[in-house]
Write a protein that holds these residues in place. Structure first.
Motif, PDB file in Angstrom:
ATOM      1  N   LEU A 442       0.832  -1.208   0.000  1.00 55.24           N
ATOM      2  CA  LEU A 442       0.000   0.000   0.000  1.00 55.24           C
ATOM      3  C   LEU A 442       0.863   1.252   0.000  1.00 55.24           C
ATOM      4  CD1 LEU A 442      -2.800  -1.026   2.545  1.00 55.24           C
ATOM      5  CD2 LEU A 442      -2.908  -1.014   0.046  1.00 55.24           C
ATOM      6  N   GLN A 443       1.975   1.216   0.742  1.00 54.17           N
ATOM      7  CA  GLN A 443       2.882   2.365   0.770  1.00 54.17           C
ATOM      8  C   GLN A 443       3.473   2.634  -0.611  1.00 54.17           C
ATOM      9  OE1 GLN A 443       5.770   1.242   3.702  1.00 54.17           O
ATOM     10  NE2 GLN A 443       4.331   1.435   5.434  1.00 54.17           N
ATOM     11  N   ARG A 445       2.226   1.812  -3.571  1.00 53.67           N
ATOM     12  CA  ARG A 445       1.188   2.339  -4.454  1.00 53.67           C
ATOM     13  C   ARG A 445       0.899   3.798  -4.148  1.00 53.67           C
ATOM     14  NH1 ARG A 445      -2.153  -0.477  -7.545  1.00 53.67           N
ATOM     15  NH2 ARG A 445      -3.876   0.912  -7.007  1.00 53.67           N
ATOM     16  N   ARG A 446       0.846   4.125  -2.845  1.00 55.79           N
ATOM     17  CA  ARG A 446       0.574   5.501  -2.458  1.00 55.79           C
ATOM     18  C   ARG A 446       1.710   6.410  -2.902  1.00 55.79           C
ATOM     19  NH1 ARG A 446      -4.387   6.769  -0.697  1.00 55.79           N
ATOM     20  NH2 ARG A 446      -4.328   5.219   0.953  1.00 55.79           N
ATOM     21  N   GLU A 449       1.334   7.153  -6.626  1.00 55.70           N
ATOM     22  CA  GLU A 449       0.251   8.096  -6.901  1.00 55.70           C
ATOM     23  C   GLU A 449       0.624   9.510  -6.489  1.00 55.70           C
ATOM     24  OE1 GLU A 449      -4.292   9.030  -5.295  1.00 55.70           O
ATOM     25  OE2 GLU A 449      -3.300   7.137  -4.781  1.00 55.70           O
ATOM     26  N   VAL A 450       1.135   9.652  -5.245  1.00 55.54           N
ATOM     27  CA  VAL A 450       1.467  10.986  -4.748  1.00 55.54           C
ATOM     28  C   VAL A 450       2.647  11.565  -5.511  1.00 55.54           C
ATOM     29  CG1 VAL A 450       2.238  12.297  -2.730  1.00 55.54           C
ATOM     30  CG2 VAL A 450       0.537  10.482  -2.468  1.00 55.54           C
ATOM     31  N   PHE A 463       8.245   6.333  -0.102  1.00 52.38           N
ATOM     32  CA  PHE A 463       7.187   6.658   0.850  1.00 52.38           C
ATOM     33  C   PHE A 463       7.723   7.499   2.003  1.00 52.38           C
ATOM     34  CE2 PHE A 463       4.363   5.686   4.449  1.00 52.38           C
ATOM     35  CZ  PHE A 463       3.142   5.996   3.886  1.00 52.38           C
ATOM     36  N   ARG A 470       2.637  12.317   2.892  1.00 53.56           N
ATOM     37  CA  ARG A 470       2.436  10.968   3.396  1.00 53.56           C
ATOM     38  C   ARG A 470       1.244  10.921   4.349  1.00 53.56           C
ATOM     39  NH1 ARG A 470       7.351   9.045   6.582  1.00 53.56           N
ATOM     40  NH2 ARG A 470       6.163   9.139   8.504  1.00 53.56           N
ATOM     41  N   ALA A 473      -1.917  11.393   2.323  1.00 50.02           N
ATOM     42  CA  ALA A 473      -2.240  10.200   1.541  1.00 50.02           C
ATOM     43  C   ALA A 473      -2.804   9.091   2.415  1.00 50.02           C
ATOM     44  CB  ALA A 473      -0.995   9.713   0.810  1.00 50.02           C
ATOM     45  N   LEU A 474      -2.470   9.095   3.716  1.00 49.02           N
ATOM     46  CA  LEU A 474      -2.933   8.039   4.606  1.00 49.02           C
ATOM     47  C   LEU A 474      -4.340   8.298   5.151  1.00 49.02           C
ATOM     48  CD1 LEU A 474       0.325   7.228   6.611  1.00 49.02           C
ATOM     49  CD2 LEU A 474      -0.785   5.847   4.863  1.00 49.02           C
TER      50      LEU A 474
END
Length: 565
Positions: A442-443, A445-446, A449-450, A463, A470, A473-474
């Motif tokens: 998940l980190q 992928r985030r 995206e970010v 990340f 961060r 995004a969470l």
């Protein structure tokens, strides 16, 4: 025997022509060519002869074909031309025949023409256009019979050689051979250096000795990472010294699968070499299709397993580690999860079909798989339809300070040749046990995206480097983050041109610590204009120039809008 002026020495190896021809040098060895003398153009004796034509009219240049050997009794030279004699027309004829790509001109001396003009012969020497003196006793019908007999013999030999190569390659495939064996057989039969690459030039198999590989590197056809620059030889042969490189697409069912690259360092590739390449590419297509079908099944099996790991439903860590080991993966060490996605198309790019998009993704996934499988230990990598995920072990930085992840990304990117698309990469925190893989995925992928939103396409984002992004995004509920931004920014959060313009001014002010003069210069505003804008912003937002807590809220709200829009 053949008499050759200037003590010219004939070679001992006949040359194969671009189209199943025979070198003029070899044709002079025929029994029917006894007594022929090379009068001029000795440097052109390696010209290829595809046929023999007889000249009995002055305007013969309009009726000849490239690679013809033209022979004449000399009558057109004696009777044609202008009123001043035959010397000037003969010189013009030499130039015309050379321009049309003829192999040479043979003239019977002693019947209609006793000598040929020295200036015309000098021109033939300059052009390396062979001019032959034919003996009176030479019979044209016998010459034609022997010449075409030699050409037919050569053609039959070439076709037999090509058919033998095709049979050998087919047998290799049927017996379970691989691309390296196909490359080796093609290299042996054709006496060439051979590469089999992906469509964007990544090496899949090779029979290319180190000296030839260095020649390609010196010619800037091989990247330092080993990718062959297919874009430089895709439409025409690429010259390399006295030789050349040719590229043959490997295609099956309308699908572009790979490339067959052949390199001769000493000569241009002949037509029969090209025909043999086409046959080899056809056989290679069968093998590549089979390999890709197997790879697709294996990738789905591995992808399903890794997806279960990321969803936390693959079992306990012991089972995950053991099952990964059966796939050749080591999940015991420390690693980072890396997620890579192709960037969206630019607004100015023409639309493409879904099939083209799938081919981009397949090529992208193949590039990652080839790079990762070439590492030791092997880097686990799978294609998740719209992204590629790799588990990259922690390692020492390279000589240039690049981390293992950076080196992988650079290897996949190359010089962006071969039609490769830009992509963005996200990197998770350090993973020390299989239980951490779901969160790490998940980190990653985030971060992808970010990073794309903040830095733009083609970025690699970790990340741990996201900072406040961060935290944003969470936030699990995007609506909650958006509501926070609207509460803080008020009408500035509106999706209008005026609001976007004021947000830009506000961000520049914050970036320059509320230095009005510097912000005015950055936006090319007059100082008083910027002071007016600051006053307007304070009426909307409150006293952000004096309230540090309000400034913090505003800065975070601006980043929320940047990430969530």
């Amino acid at each position: 025997m053949v008499g050759i002026a200037k003590s010219w020495s004939l070679g001992v190896q006949p040359l194969i022509s671009p189209t199943y021809g025979v070198a003029l040098r070899d044709l002079l060895r025929l029994e029917g060519m006894k007594g022929v003398t090379v009068l001029a153009g000795h440097g052109g004796l390696d010209r290829m002869v595809l046929g023999v034509n007889v000249m009995e009219v002055p305007d013969i240049a309009d009726w000849v074909k490239p690679h013809d050997l033209l022979v004449t009794t000399g009558f057109p030279l004696a009777s044609g031309g202008d009123q001043r004699g035959g010397a000037v027309p003969f010189a013009r004829l030499v130039r015309d025949l050379h321009t049309r790509g003829l192999a040479g001109l043979g003239v019977k001396l002693g019947r209609y023409v006793d000598t040929l003009d020295p200036e015309a012969l000098a021109l033939a020497d300059e052009l390396d256009f062979p001019v032959l003196g034919l003996p009176m006793a030479l019979a044209f019908d016998e010459l034609l019979r022997q010449a075409y007999g030699r050409l037919n013999e050569l053609t039959a030999g070439v076709l037999e050689r090509i058919d033998a190569l095709h049979r050998a390659l087919t047998l290799l495939v049927l017996e379970g051979g691989d691309l390296d064996q196909i490359a080796a057989e093609v290299a042996r039969v054709l006496d060439l250096g051979v590469l089999v690459t992906s469509t964007d030039g990544r090496e899949r198999a090779a029979a290319l000795p180190d000296p030839l590989r260095r020649r390609l590197e010196e010619a800037d056809l091989l990247e330092p990472g080993g990718r062959f620059r297919v874009e430089r030889a895709s439409t025409r042969p690429a010259p390399v010294g006295d030789g050349e490189v040719r590229l043959q697409p490997i295609v099956a069912g309308g699908t572009d699968l790979a490339r067959l690259v052949c390199f001769s360092p000493h000569r241009p590739l002949s037509h029969d070499d090209v025909v043999a390449m086409e046959r080899a590419a056809t056989v290679a297509a069968l093998l590549v299709t089979r390999q890709e079908a197997v790879a697709a099944v294996e990738n789905k099996y591995r992808g399903d397993f890794l997806r279960d790991v990321f969803l936390g439903r693959a079992g306990d860590s012991t089972y995950v580690t053991e099952h990964a080991a059966s796939l050749g993966w080591d999940l015991d060490g420390h690693m980072h999860v890396v997620s890579a996605e192709l960037d969206p198309m630019a607004p100015d790019e023409p639309p493409v079909s879904g099939r083209v998009r799938r081919s981009w993704q397949e090529r992208f996934a193949t590039a990652w798989r080839q790079v990762c499988e070439g590492r030791r230990p092997v880097v686990p990598t799978v294609d998740f339809t719209a992204e590629v995920v790799a588990l990259v072990p922690v390692g020492e930085p390279g000589p240039d300070g690049a981390s293992p992840v950076d080196r992988l990304v650079a290897a996949v990117q190359g010089d962006r040749g071969g039609g490769r698309r830009p992509f963005s990469v996200g990197v998770s925190r350090l993973v020390t046990s299989p239980e951490q893989l779901p969160e790490a995925y998940l980190q990653a992928r985030r971060a992808t995206e970010v990073g794309r939103r903040v830095k733009g396409g083609g970025s690699t984002t970790r990340f741990d480097d996201l900072g406040v992004h961060r935290l944003i995004a969470l936030v699990p509920d995007p609506a909650e983050a958006r509501a926070f931004a609207v509460d803080v920014l008020g009408e500035l959060a509106a999706d209008t041109e005026e609001a976007a313009d004021l947000r830009t001014t506000l961000q520049i002010l914050l970036d320059h610590n509320l230095n009005v003069a510097e912000a005015a210069r950055r936006q090319f505003f007059h100082y008083n204009t910027m002071r007016y804008r600051v006053s307007k912003l304070e009426r909307i937002l409150g006293p952000f120039t004096t309230d540090p807590h309000l400034r913090l809220d505003i800065a975070v709200a601006l980043q929320v809008l940047q990430l969530r829009t």
